[in-house]
Design a protein around this motif. Sequence first.
Motif, PDB file in Angstrom:
ATOM      1  N   THR A 478       0.856  -1.186   0.000  1.00  0.00           N
ATOM      2  CA  THR A 478       0.000   0.000   0.000  1.00  0.00           C
ATOM      3  C   THR A 478       0.892   1.236   0.000  1.00  0.00           C
ATOM      4  OG1 THR A 478      -1.709  -1.161   1.254  1.00  0.00           O
ATOM      5  CG2 THR A 478      -1.829   1.253   1.197  1.00  0.00           C
ATOM      6  N   THR A 479       0.684   2.096  -0.960  1.00  0.00           N
ATOM      7  CA  THR A 479       1.479   3.321  -1.056  1.00  0.00           C
ATOM      8  C   THR A 479       0.657   4.507  -0.569  1.00  0.00           C
ATOM      9  OG1 THR A 479       2.766   2.485  -2.912  1.00  0.00           O
ATOM     10  CG2 THR A 479       2.668   4.878  -2.647  1.00  0.00           C
ATOM     11  N   ARG A 480       1.254   5.277   0.347  1.00  0.00           N
ATOM     12  CA  ARG A 480       0.633   6.508   0.837  1.00  0.00           C
ATOM     13  C   ARG A 480       1.640   7.633   0.648  1.00  0.00           C
ATOM     14  NH1 ARG A 480      -3.199   4.141   0.152  1.00  0.00           N
ATOM     15  NH2 ARG A 480      -4.748   3.334   1.638  1.00  0.00           N
ATOM     16  N   ALA A 481       1.164   8.782   0.192  1.00  0.00           N
ATOM     17  CA  ALA A 481       2.059   9.919  -0.083  1.00  0.00           C
ATOM     18  C   ALA A 481       1.409  11.213   0.371  1.00  0.00           C
ATOM     19  CB  ALA A 481       2.383   9.991  -1.567  1.00  0.00           C
ATOM     20  N   THR A 482       2.235  12.129   0.864  1.00  0.00           N
ATOM     21  CA  THR A 482       1.756  13.456   1.263  1.00  0.00           C
ATOM     22  C   THR A 482       2.690  14.512   0.694  1.00  0.00           C
ATOM     23  OG1 THR A 482       3.006  13.377   3.330  1.00  0.00           O
ATOM     24  CG2 THR A 482       0.731  12.588   3.403  1.00  0.00           C
ATOM     25  N   THR A 483       2.158  15.687   0.501  1.00  0.00           N
ATOM     26  CA  THR A 483       2.957  16.828   0.064  1.00  0.00           C
ATOM     27  C   THR A 483       2.274  18.086   0.574  1.00  0.00           C
ATOM     28  OG1 THR A 483       4.073  17.824  -1.833  1.00  0.00           O
ATOM     29  CG2 THR A 483       1.786  17.138  -2.149  1.00  0.00           C
ATOM     30  N   ALA A 484       2.943  19.231   0.397  1.00  0.00           N
ATOM     31  CA  ALA A 484       2.384  20.500   0.880  1.00  0.00           C
ATOM     32  C   ALA A 484       2.442  21.525  -0.240  1.00  0.00           C
ATOM     33  CB  ALA A 484       3.176  21.003   2.093  1.00  0.00           C
ATOM     34  N   THR A 485       1.571  22.519  -0.134  1.00  0.00           N
ATOM     35  CA  THR A 485       1.606  23.616  -1.103  1.00  0.00           C
ATOM     36  C   THR A 485       2.984  24.260  -1.073  1.00  0.00           C
ATOM     37  OG1 THR A 485      -0.760  24.003  -0.869  1.00  0.00           O
ATOM     38  CG2 THR A 485       0.567  25.823  -1.729  1.00  0.00           C
ATOM     39  N   THR A 486       3.537  24.484  -2.239  1.00  0.00           N
ATOM     40  CA  THR A 486       4.920  24.965  -2.354  1.00  0.00           C
ATOM     41  C   THR A 486       4.987  26.152  -3.297  1.00  0.00           C
ATOM     42  OG1 THR A 486       5.712  22.693  -2.034  1.00  0.00           O
ATOM     43  CG2 THR A 486       7.290  24.304  -2.906  1.00  0.00           C
ATOM     44  N   ALA A 487       5.766  27.167  -2.885  1.00  0.00           N
ATOM     45  CA  ALA A 487       5.947  28.337  -3.738  1.00  0.00           C
ATOM     46  C   ALA A 487       6.918  28.011  -4.858  1.00  0.00           C
ATOM     47  CB  ALA A 487       6.456  29.510  -2.933  1.00  0.00           C
ATOM     48  N   TYR A 488       6.675  28.595  -5.999  1.00  0.00           N
ATOM     49  CA  TYR A 488       7.586  28.439  -7.132  1.00  0.00           C
ATOM     50  C   TYR A 488       8.995  28.858  -6.714  1.00  0.00           C
ATOM     51  CZ  TYR A 488       9.513  28.876 -11.831  1.00  0.00           C
ATOM     52  OH  TYR A 488      10.294  28.744 -12.948  1.00  0.00           O
ATOM     53  N   GLY A 489       9.954  28.049  -7.133  1.00  0.00           N
ATOM     54  CA  GLY A 489      11.328  28.343  -6.761  1.00  0.00           C
ATOM     55  C   GLY A 489      11.814  27.491  -5.614  1.00  0.00           C
ATOM     56  N   LYS A 490      10.882  26.918  -4.888  1.00  0.00           N
ATOM     57  CA  LYS A 490      11.249  25.991  -3.819  1.00  0.00           C
ATOM     58  C   LYS A 490      10.955  24.573  -4.292  1.00  0.00           C
ATOM     59  CE  LYS A 490      10.416  29.187   0.031  1.00  0.00           C
ATOM     60  NZ  LYS A 490       9.670  29.397   1.282  1.00  0.00           N
ATOM     61  N   ALA A 491      11.801  23.617  -3.925  1.00  0.00           N
ATOM     62  CA  ALA A 491      11.631  22.228  -4.369  1.00  0.00           C
ATOM     63  C   ALA A 491      10.511  21.558  -3.573  1.00  0.00           C
ATOM     64  CB  ALA A 491      12.921  21.459  -4.192  1.00  0.00           C
ATOM     65  N   PRO A 492       9.422  21.128  -4.244  1.00  0.00           N
ATOM     66  CA  PRO A 492       8.361  20.410  -3.526  1.00  0.00           C
ATOM     67  C   PRO A 492       8.887  19.059  -3.045  1.00  0.00           C
ATOM     68  CG  PRO A 492       7.642  21.146  -5.711  1.00  0.00           C
ATOM     69  CD  PRO A 492       9.117  21.284  -5.671  1.00  0.00           C
ATOM     70  N   LYS A 493       8.381  18.601  -1.943  1.00  0.00           N
ATOM     71  CA  LYS A 493       8.801  17.311  -1.386  1.00  0.00           C
ATOM     72  C   LYS A 493       7.563  16.415  -1.229  1.00  0.00           C
ATOM     73  CE  LYS A 493      12.830  19.176   0.989  1.00  0.00           C
ATOM     74  NZ  LYS A 493      13.766  18.633  -0.030  1.00  0.00           N
ATOM     75  N   VAL A 591      16.373  49.519  -8.629  1.00  0.00           N
ATOM     76  CA  VAL A 591      15.409  48.629  -7.956  1.00  0.00           C
ATOM     77  C   VAL A 591      15.862  47.172  -8.174  1.00  0.00           C
ATOM     78  CG1 VAL A 591      13.006  47.887  -7.786  1.00  0.00           C
ATOM     79  CG2 VAL A 591      13.567  50.267  -8.386  1.00  0.00           C
ATOM     80  N   LYS A 592      15.969  46.446  -7.087  1.00  0.00           N
ATOM     81  CA  LYS A 592      16.363  45.034  -7.142  1.00  0.00           C
ATOM     82  C   LYS A 592      15.239  44.161  -6.564  1.00  0.00           C
ATOM     83  CE  LYS A 592      20.110  41.873  -5.926  1.00  0.00           C
ATOM     84  NZ  LYS A 592      21.385  41.711  -5.219  1.00  0.00           N
ATOM     85  N   VAL A 593      14.788  43.190  -7.368  1.00  0.00           N
ATOM     86  CA  VAL A 593      13.713  42.280  -6.928  1.00  0.00           C
ATOM     87  C   VAL A 593      14.312  40.878  -6.816  1.00  0.00           C
ATOM     88  CG1 VAL A 593      11.438  41.339  -7.441  1.00  0.00           C
ATOM     89  CG2 VAL A 593      12.012  43.683  -8.131  1.00  0.00           C
ATOM     90  N   THR A 594      14.136  40.256  -5.665  1.00  0.00           N
ATOM     91  CA  THR A 594      14.663  38.907  -5.434  1.00  0.00           C
ATOM     92  C   THR A 594      13.541  37.981  -4.956  1.00  0.00           C
ATOM     93  OG1 THR A 594      15.278  39.459  -3.169  1.00  0.00           O
ATOM     94  CG2 THR A 594      16.956  39.756  -4.855  1.00  0.00           C
ATOM     95  N   ALA A 595      13.730  36.666  -5.220  1.00  0.00           N
ATOM     96  CA  ALA A 595      12.801  35.641  -4.742  1.00  0.00           C
ATOM     97  C   ALA A 595      13.573  34.336  -4.633  1.00  0.00           C
ATOM     98  CB  ALA A 595      11.617  35.479  -5.689  1.00  0.00           C
ATOM     99  N   THR A 596      13.190  33.495  -3.674  1.00  0.00           N
ATOM    100  CA  THR A 596      13.913  32.242  -3.453  1.00  0.00           C
ATOM    101  C   THR A 596      13.815  31.320  -4.663  1.00  0.00           C
ATOM    102  OG1 THR A 596      13.468  32.357  -1.083  1.00  0.00           O
ATOM    103  CG2 THR A 596      14.065  30.195  -1.978  1.00  0.00           C
ATOM    104  N   GLY A 597      14.989  30.870  -5.138  1.00  0.00           N
ATOM    105  CA  GLY A 597      15.023  29.856  -6.176  1.00  0.00           C
ATOM    106  C   GLY A 597      14.756  30.346  -7.580  1.00  0.00           C
ATOM    107  N   THR A 598      14.547  31.658  -7.754  1.00  0.00           N
ATOM    108  CA  THR A 598      14.273  32.154  -9.102  1.00  0.00           C
ATOM    109  C   THR A 598      14.715  33.605  -9.218  1.00  0.00           C
ATOM    110  OG1 THR A 598      12.561  32.412 -10.805  1.00  0.00           O
ATOM    111  CG2 THR A 598      11.935  32.914  -8.540  1.00  0.00           C
TER     112      THR A 598
END
Length: 660
Positions: A478-493, A591-598
């Motif tokens: 039996t396979t069970r999997a969970t994940t969470a909402t993830t922002a773009y630029g962050k690696a979903p797990k 003006v400098k705009v930054t975001a994690t992973g992108t």
Amino acid sequence: MRRTRSTAALVAAAVVAGGMALASPAYADPTPAGTFRQLVGVGSDTTQDVLNALAGDTVNGTSYAGTAVKSAAGAGLASYDAIGSATVQTRSAGPSFTRPNGSGPGRTALSMSLTGDKFPTATGVAIPGQVDFARSSGGPSVSGSALTYIPFARDAVGVAVRGSGLDSLTVAQLHDVYAAGSTHEVNGQTVHPVLPQSGSGTRKFFLGAIGLSESTVDTGLPTVQENQANDALTQDGTLVPFSVGSWIAQSNGIAPNKSDTAFAAGAHLAAVRLPGDTGTTNPVTTVNGKLTPVAGYYENATFGRDVYNVVPSRAIDPTSIFFDKDLYDVFVSSGTHEAALASETAEKVIADFGFLNESYNGSVNLAKHAKVGGLEISGLDTSTPAKPAVAATLGDASVKLSWTAPSPAPAQPVTDYRVTLKDADGGVVATKDLPASTTSYSFADLATGSYSATVTADNVNGTGAEATWSGAVKYASTTRATTATTAYGKAPKVAVTVTVTHGVVPGGKVTVKEGSTTLGTGTLASTGKVTVSLSNHLKVATHSLTVSYGGSSKLNSSSEKLSLKITKATPSVATSAPASVAHTSRAKVTVKVTATGTTPGGTVRVYEGSRVIATGTLSAGKVTVTLPKLSKGRHTLHAFYAGSTTVNSRNGADFTLKST
């Protein structure tokens, strides 16, 4: 064994000794009139009297009630004579139908009882379920496997003759006498050959024994009811094939005597030169004033024959849904199970009626004299069903087989499906027969390993073509999997847990896919867990994922579906500007705009209050914007990042610029 003693002398001796009954012919259905029993038989005249006795009825004045053959549950036989009233009724609420006269009509009636067709022709009466077995003095006329011919005893076909000139005969003489175009002479003497009625098993057997068939015999010969010498041997020089068992039983007063007038006129069985012999063999001898069989004649391959009780093959198959335990108990010997008809008591009755008991009586083994044949219905479509379409679903130490009906549908409808499971060595693990309305079956509690299975659709003609499956049976996972909402630029797990039973340690690979695209893989730890990291650049959307465990040597694969929501990244907006600028100059703001992973791209606007005073486009996440000339005084400004498909919009902090 070869005997040359004159039959005429033996007959005379029997008359002197009082062993030859001269009673009037008598015919008997189950007695008393109106009696109905469970196992109904019709057909051959040759074995009707002995079957009547074994049914417990009165035969030629002797009651056999005390030795009636019955199943373990008490089901008895109902044996209906070949001749008598025009019709018979075999069930208390059943129809009356034409009396089957002879082996062939008996087998036809049994066949039509299975199919529900009208007997004896389309203008007759439908007889579904009215006949359970057929008495037959011959083997199958139609190839197939729907009917099983169970050997009942050993008989022989002799030649009953009247007149001393026919005391001994050869096969060649018999052939020439009965062949089309014959001059009907033996040793210069004119003879008068007679045949049993059409459909007679004795007729068919005799013609085969002398090398003829219905297409090569003299069709102008007179015919009479088989085993009735009174009607056949009406003058010197006549001859007719005759069951030796029936001749003995009539002569000894055991069976109703339909030959007494012929006996009195000197009718006897001719001695026959058996193939390979130099002398002749008499079919009978006399012991203590009674006729008895000559074993050598009975066992001869040309004139000796097995007589049969014919039953539906599926009715004596213990694995079939049509299995009839009562029929099986009475007729079948297999392993340690002895047919009631093969009991010591039954065999004494069989011997009294002129037949030899054999060790294989009751056997359904085709290597031991049993035979199989098809339904004997003229014009019947004899095809068996095509193979069904089969699929398999593997479970926890189990396999579920599902199928769809054969296409096109057979002319004779599907009656049942047979499912057989075999192990890796081809040994049968289990067989299950199921009604035609059932389209799946599960085999559970199996050991892990390789298996194969077959599914056949069956009809009254027999077993159809096999549909096959092969594969490995394993334990369930039996396979069970969970994940969470993830922002773009962050690696979903994706956190995956595979659980199993039977103490097996799960191992192997886990795959995460979106549609056919693989997003990530991982290898289970001994705990059955793994966390799979996905790309940090999945598009902003809700993704439908399938998390699959590939299984192992002992574990089935399993999977689970889940949703992963990717949201836009949240940026930071930083501004760099001079503290003051001359009102005649134009200030530059970075003006400098930054975001994690992108690295964000897109438009930046500089506002004073709600008014846009300058714009610019990000490059590598930053832009320098030239402001317009500002009036003297302090100006409160802020930068605004308009966002993109992957990054949210965001206001930067207010900053103050003094224009002098």
